[in-house]
Write a protein that holds these residues in place. Sequence first.
Motif, PDB file in Angstrom:
ATOM      1  N   UNK A   4       0.851  -1.182   0.000  1.00  0.00           N
ATOM      2  CA  UNK A   4       0.000   0.000   0.000  1.00  0.00           C
ATOM      3  C   UNK A   4       0.894   1.241   0.000  1.00  0.00           C
ATOM      4  N   UNK A   5       0.743   2.090  -1.016  1.00  0.00           N
ATOM      5  CA  UNK A   5       1.612   3.262  -1.179  1.00  0.00           C
ATOM      6  C   UNK A   5       0.977   4.550  -0.669  1.00  0.00           C
ATOM      7  N   UNK A   6      -0.173   4.472  -0.039  1.00  0.00           N
ATOM      8  CA  UNK A   6      -0.871   5.669   0.414  1.00  0.00           C
ATOM      9  C   UNK A   6      -0.012   6.493   1.372  1.00  0.00           C
ATOM     10  N   UNK A   7       0.600   5.846   2.353  1.00  0.00           N
ATOM     11  CA  UNK A   7       1.453   6.560   3.328  1.00  0.00           C
ATOM     12  C   UNK A   7       2.679   7.172   2.671  1.00  0.00           C
ATOM     13  N   UNK A   8       3.201   6.511   1.650  1.00  0.00           N
ATOM     14  CA  UNK A   8       4.382   7.012   0.958  1.00  0.00           C
ATOM     15  C   UNK A   8       4.073   8.314   0.239  1.00  0.00           C
ATOM     16  N   UNK A  12       6.055  10.906   2.323  1.00  0.00           N
ATOM     17  CA  UNK A  12       7.270  11.023   1.534  1.00  0.00           C
ATOM     18  C   UNK A  12       8.440  10.229   2.062  1.00  0.00           C
ATOM     19  N   UNK A  13       8.220   9.342   3.022  1.00  0.00           N
ATOM     20  CA  UNK A  13       9.301   8.516   3.571  1.00  0.00           C
ATOM     21  C   UNK A  13       9.275   7.139   2.931  1.00  0.00           C
ATOM     22  N   UNK A  14      10.272   6.352   3.229  1.00  0.00           N
ATOM     23  CA  UNK A  14      10.340   4.988   2.721  1.00  0.00           C
ATOM     24  C   UNK A  14       9.293   4.121   3.416  1.00  0.00           C
ATOM     25  N   UNK A  15       8.832   3.111   2.682  1.00  0.00           N
ATOM     26  CA  UNK A  15       7.997   2.077   3.283  1.00  0.00           C
ATOM     27  C   UNK A  15       8.866   0.837   3.430  1.00  0.00           C
ATOM     28  N   UNK A  16       9.057   0.390   4.653  1.00  0.00           N
ATOM     29  CA  UNK A  16       9.850  -0.810   4.904  1.00  0.00           C
ATOM     30  C   UNK A  16       9.010  -2.042   4.611  1.00  0.00           C
ATOM     31  N   UNK A  17       9.636  -3.005   3.968  1.00  0.00           N
ATOM     32  CA  UNK A  17       8.978  -4.259   3.615  1.00  0.00           C
ATOM     33  C   UNK A  17       9.778  -5.376   4.261  1.00  0.00           C
ATOM     34  N   UNK A  18       9.097  -6.210   5.000  1.00  0.00           N
ATOM     35  CA  UNK A  18       9.762  -7.294   5.710  1.00  0.00           C
ATOM     36  C   UNK A  18       8.762  -8.437   5.819  1.00  0.00           C
ATOM     37  N   UNK A  19       8.893  -9.435   4.945  1.00  0.00           N
ATOM     38  CA  UNK A  19       7.920 -10.509   5.014  1.00  0.00           C
ATOM     39  C   UNK A  19       8.193 -11.657   4.072  1.00  0.00           C
ATOM     40  N   UNK A  20       7.368 -12.685   4.221  1.00  0.00           N
ATOM     41  CA  UNK A  20       7.466 -13.881   3.404  1.00  0.00           C
ATOM     42  C   UNK A  20       6.826 -13.631   2.047  1.00  0.00           C
ATOM     43  N   UNK A  21       7.396 -14.219   1.019  1.00  0.00           N
ATOM     44  CA  UNK A  21       6.925 -14.057  -0.350  1.00  0.00           C
ATOM     45  C   UNK A  21       6.264 -15.355  -0.803  1.00  0.00           C
ATOM     46  N   UNK A  22       5.047 -15.238  -1.334  1.00  0.00           N
ATOM     47  CA  UNK A  22       4.332 -16.392  -1.878  1.00  0.00           C
ATOM     48  C   UNK A  22       4.242 -16.242  -3.384  1.00  0.00           C
ATOM     49  N   UNK A  23       4.856 -17.161  -4.105  1.00  0.00           N
ATOM     50  CA  UNK A  23       4.839 -17.155  -5.567  1.00  0.00           C
ATOM     51  C   UNK A  23       3.716 -18.080  -6.035  1.00  0.00           C
ATOM     52  N   UNK A  94      -6.048   2.321  -6.297  1.00  0.00           N
ATOM     53  CA  UNK A  94      -6.052   2.249  -4.830  1.00  0.00           C
ATOM     54  C   UNK A  94      -4.693   2.624  -4.230  1.00  0.00           C
ATOM     55  N   UNK A  95      -3.786   3.104  -5.068  1.00  0.00           N
ATOM     56  CA  UNK A  95      -2.426   3.483  -4.650  1.00  0.00           C
ATOM     57  C   UNK A  95      -1.711   2.320  -3.969  1.00  0.00           C
ATOM     58  N   UNK A  96      -1.741   1.169  -4.653  1.00  0.00           N
ATOM     59  CA  UNK A  96      -0.988   0.009  -4.186  1.00  0.00           C
ATOM     60  C   UNK A  96      -0.315  -0.634  -5.386  1.00  0.00           C
ATOM     61  N   UNK A  97       0.658  -1.476  -5.106  1.00  0.00           N
ATOM     62  CA  UNK A  97       1.395  -2.150  -6.173  1.00  0.00           C
ATOM     63  C   UNK A  97       1.696  -3.581  -5.746  1.00  0.00           C
ATOM     64  N   UNK A  98       1.611  -4.488  -6.697  1.00  0.00           N
ATOM     65  CA  UNK A  98       1.962  -5.881  -6.458  1.00  0.00           C
ATOM     66  C   UNK A  98       3.388  -6.098  -6.967  1.00  0.00           C
ATOM     67  N   UNK A  99       4.305  -6.418  -6.067  1.00  0.00           N
ATOM     68  CA  UNK A  99       5.711  -6.586  -6.439  1.00  0.00           C
ATOM     69  C   UNK A  99       6.081  -8.055  -6.640  1.00  0.00           C
ATOM     70  N   UNK A 100       5.088  -8.934  -6.680  1.00  0.00           N
ATOM     71  CA  UNK A 100       5.355 -10.365  -6.829  1.00  0.00           C
ATOM     72  C   UNK A 100       6.124 -10.675  -8.105  1.00  0.00           C
TER      73      UNK A 100
END
Length: 129
Positions: A4-8, A12-23, A94-100
Amino acid sequence: MIIDLFDLNINGKKINIDGEVNIPLELLNDSSIRRLDNVYFQGYINKLIDDSYELCGTLSGDMILPDDITLEDYKYNFTSEIEEKIDETRINLQKSIDITLDLWQNILVEVPLRAVNPKNENISLSGDG
């Protein structure tokens, strides 16, 4: 992995991403990878001056590949440093992006050309034709 990029856009700060990836299995079926285990991404996404986005971080995990000699399952550990530029046109309403797909492309780059389990490296192969 949807971010979700709404806060970004507001802070204007970085959004930290830390999690498991499901392909998705559809992507795995079109590759030589039999299975992915413990795939984890740690990094951030940042908005650049030109309204594009920068995805940076470390992707790591285990891929299960067929051994080139015996076709047995072989666990291959991988780690990939990611620095991707994402165009603003990929951002949805919705100001989000899927980085999968970005992460999947970096996993495919890490597939070795020759996958041989260390226990099978010294096998003597011979035949009559």
